[in-house]
Design an enzyme around this catalytic site. Structure first.
Site, mmCIF file in Angstrom:
data_model
loop_
_atom_site.group_PDB
_atom_site.id
_atom_site.type_symbol
_atom_site.label_atom_id
_atom_site.label_comp_id
_atom_site.label_asym_id
_atom_site.label_seq_id
_atom_site.Cartn_x
_atom_site.Cartn_y
_atom_site.Cartn_z
ATOM 1 N N ARG A 84 9.748 -8.851 28.884
ATOM 2 C CA ARG A 84 11.223 -8.167 28.830
ATOM 3 C C ARG A 84 11.750 -8.314 27.219
ATOM 4 O O ARG A 84 12.563 -7.973 27.310
ATOM 5 C CB ARG A 84 12.047 -8.941 29.815
ATOM 6 N N ASP A 85 11.418 -8.882 26.161
ATOM 7 C CA ASP A 85 11.829 -9.073 24.605
ATOM 8 C C ASP A 85 11.056 -9.082 23.575
ATOM 9 O O ASP A 85 11.083 -10.124 23.134
ATOM 10 C CB ASP A 85 12.527 -10.018 24.511
#
Length: 240
Positions: A84-85
């Site tokens: 997610r990042d």
């Protein structure tokens, strides 16, 4: 913050792969919260590119490092997780130039995403469905990888002439993507364009990306060997 800290400690403690930063320990005493990992001598990919004044790394090395990221992410996705990042700031360079993925503070198990944080990550690398607060899957990491691959190939910051918010608006509303150099290998161009396709279902899984990058690596090596052969053939013959 405490929940995110515990999440990252638990996540790192379970991840064991040559392209995932190795967890050593953690401390959570008053005023001292820290996570200890193996030392990355070269800093992050983004720091390295900034030191090079946004000049790209040699193509052979860029593809090798992209393979490191893809293999690490294939492992992560194989466990049913979403990073997610994924971005160049969270990719660490070691002494042998290999790359390991770090910062799992916002990683999550892939579940029905209606119950997950809708906007997690960094705009320049964020998939459009996350920006729009729509349900998302592991393919958001694939989108981010496409941006990272572009960084490695060009050496530049994505959407460098825009603010982060302007970049997010352009990605969602105008389907804008970083400009791929004209001399880019077709296989690398194909990977990037498929990875950052607005339709998540079109984006290839990391297992497939690994195979595509291995083909690119072979193509580069073949081209180099042919160039060396031509160079040798054009050298004048000398008598003993």
């Amino acid at each position: 913050m405490e929940q995110q800290f515990q999440q990252e400690v638990m996540m790192l403690a379970t991840l064991k792969h040559p392209n995932i930063v190795r967890f050593i320990g953690a401390c959570r005493k008053p005023m001292v919260w820290c996570i200890v990992t193996e030392y990355a001598k070269g800093g992050s990919v983004r720091q390295s590119l900034m030191k090079r004044q946004n000049r790209s790394v040699p193509l052979k090395l860029a593809v090798k490092q992209a393979l490191d990221v893809a293999r690490g992410m294939a492992y992560v996705h194989g466990l049913g997780l979403i990073h997610r990042d994924l971005k160049s700031d969270n990719l660490l360079i070691f002494g042998d130039k290999s790359i390991k993925i770090a910062d799992f503070g916002v990683a999550r198990i892939e579940v029905q995403t209606e119950g997950m944080t809708p906007e997690t990550g960094t705009y320049r690398w964020m998939a459009p469905e996350m920006i729009q607060h729509r349900p998302y899957t592991q393919r958001v990491d694939v989108y981010s990888f496409g941006i990272v691959l572009w960084e490695l190939i060009t050496g530049m910051l994505p959407f460098q002439n825009m603010t982060a918010v302007q970049a997010a608006f352009a990605v969602v509303n105008k389907n804008v993507r970083p400009i791929i150099p004209n001399d880019c290998l077709p296989v690398l161009r194909d990977i990037m364009t498929r990875c950052w396709d607005p339709n998540p279902d079109v984006r290839p899984p990391f297992a497939e990306i690994v195979g595509m990058l291995e083909n690119a690596e072979t193509e580069i090596m073949t081209t180099v060997r042919k160039a060396r052969f031509r160079c040798c053939m054009t050298q004048p013959m000398t008598a003993d």
